[in-house]
Design a protein around this motif. Sequence first.
Motif, mmCIF file in Angstrom:
data_model
loop_
_atom_site.group_PDB
_atom_site.id
_atom_site.type_symbol
_atom_site.label_atom_id
_atom_site.label_comp_id
_atom_site.label_asym_id
_atom_site.label_seq_id
_atom_site.Cartn_x
_atom_site.Cartn_y
_atom_site.Cartn_z
ATOM 1 N N TYR A 240 45.431 38.290 33.336
ATOM 2 C CA TYR A 240 44.726 37.816 34.530
ATOM 3 C C TYR A 240 45.008 36.339 34.793
ATOM 4 O O TYR A 240 44.354 35.722 35.632
ATOM 5 N N HIS B 46 36.332 42.903 36.024
ATOM 6 C CA HIS B 46 37.027 43.929 36.791
ATOM 7 C C HIS B 46 36.367 45.299 36.603
ATOM 8 O O HIS B 46 36.113 46.022 37.575
ATOM 9 N N THR C 176 45.174 54.904 35.091
ATOM 10 C CA THR C 176 45.109 53.727 34.243
ATOM 11 C C THR C 176 46.132 52.722 34.735
ATOM 12 O O THR C 176 47.292 53.079 34.988
ATOM 13 N N VAL D 211 41.229 50.243 33.169
ATOM 14 C CA VAL D 211 41.821 48.908 33.249
ATOM 15 C C VAL D 211 41.946 48.321 31.852
ATOM 16 O O VAL D 211 41.430 48.869 30.870
ATOM 17 N N TYR E 280 47.065 48.587 33.778
ATOM 18 C CA TYR E 280 46.771 47.317 33.115
ATOM 19 C C TYR E 280 47.238 46.162 34.002
ATOM 20 O O TYR E 280 48.357 46.185 34.519
ATOM 21 N N GLN E 281 46.390 45.151 34.129
ATOM 22 C CA GLN E 281 46.818 43.948 34.832
ATOM 23 C C GLN E 281 47.791 43.143 33.976
ATOM 24 O O GLN E 281 48.484 42.274 34.472
ATOM 25 N N PRO F 133 43.536 49.349 41.158
ATOM 26 C CA PRO F 133 42.404 50.227 40.804
ATOM 27 C C PRO F 133 41.478 50.526 41.972
ATOM 28 O O PRO F 133 40.939 51.633 42.074
ATOM 29 N N VAL G 293 38.652 41.205 32.240
ATOM 30 C CA VAL G 293 38.652 42.666 32.113
ATOM 31 C C VAL G 293 37.240 43.200 32.376
ATOM 32 O O VAL G 293 37.052 44.177 33.114
#
Length: 374
Positions: free
Chosen positions: A184, A240, A178, A221, A180-181, A208, A237
């Motif tokens: 974005y 992605h 996992t 994500v 997380y960005q 990822p 999201v």
Amino acid sequence: MSFLEIFNGYDRAEVARDIAACGAADVQRALAAEHLRLGDFMALLSPAAQAYLEPLAQKAHRVTQRRFGKTIQMFAPLYVSNECSNGCLYCGFNAANKVARRTLSLDEVEAEARILRQRGFRHVQLLTGEAPRAVNVDYLEKVVRRVRPLFSAISIEVFPMDEAGYRKMVAAGVDNLTVYQETYDRQLYDRLHPFGRKKDFDWRLTTPDRGGAAGLRSIGVGALLGLSDWRTEGFFVGLHARHLARSWWRSRVNVSFPRLRPADGGFQPLAPVSDRALVQLLCALRLLMPDAGLVLSTRESAALRDSLLPLGITQLSAGSSTAPGGYGHEHDGSEQFAISDERDAEQVCTMLRARGYEPVWKDWDRVFLEDKAV
């Protein structure tokens, strides 16, 4: 095409305008579609879709029941370190925060893991900050090998690695990644990460894909909700997640919905996300990604988690601690953030069964991949 190339092909302001421009007819068309296009996804994220929240929720429920039945996978986070060299303004582990720091020894990690196993968990998620001197790939490899015999599935939510690093994780026994960005929005990302390795937006964005190339069984994500406009963040999201599902079809895709919670440093949400907005985002992503696992952590209240169950959630954490050593020693070390749902695993499972769901402690075992001598 890499996701970085896909992402760079979009102008964030144009995406926001396109979402805002969607009308009732666009929403109705999206609700009637069997498979969503990106334009349909935008419509379901739009202000116009607020008037269709009930049919959106009903369809998300039907899709989830058809794909997953009434099962919920249980997991628990296990924080092995809160040391960090990054300056993420929203995080309790921020290197500038004057908090107690700790990295668990292998024996301490195993002690924490055994507590979780005693509570019924067979899926654990290992988490750290980013502090190369204290926590590196070799340390994590040793941690994974130490706790591997106790769990049927191991996830990691740690610092980004190169593909070789993730291959080491896979060989050690990691199943799931996992990352997380956070946001974005490039410009906002730069302001929120004033120093540290995490400041490199592109390196994190492509993480990822490196996990997929390394053969991880699932890739998760998400965006940290509350940093920027949730509709635009939700679109990226979804973009992605769709890219990962198409590029790494052997890996399952998971999407998480973390909302900002109180943490050391006192950071306040820049763009608060209401419960209704969270419902709309969750349901829209379910229709875009019918086969994705949707994850809801103890960041959310017990009442809200219970209410969101039928709308697409497939994975829940329970009885969580976000501090290293927090299961064996309640106040040992600083937490990454404050949890909201404080029910233990047994209480969450009781709730699930009362609502007709079956909590799943073990839905995977690496033994399935092992060759058996005849």
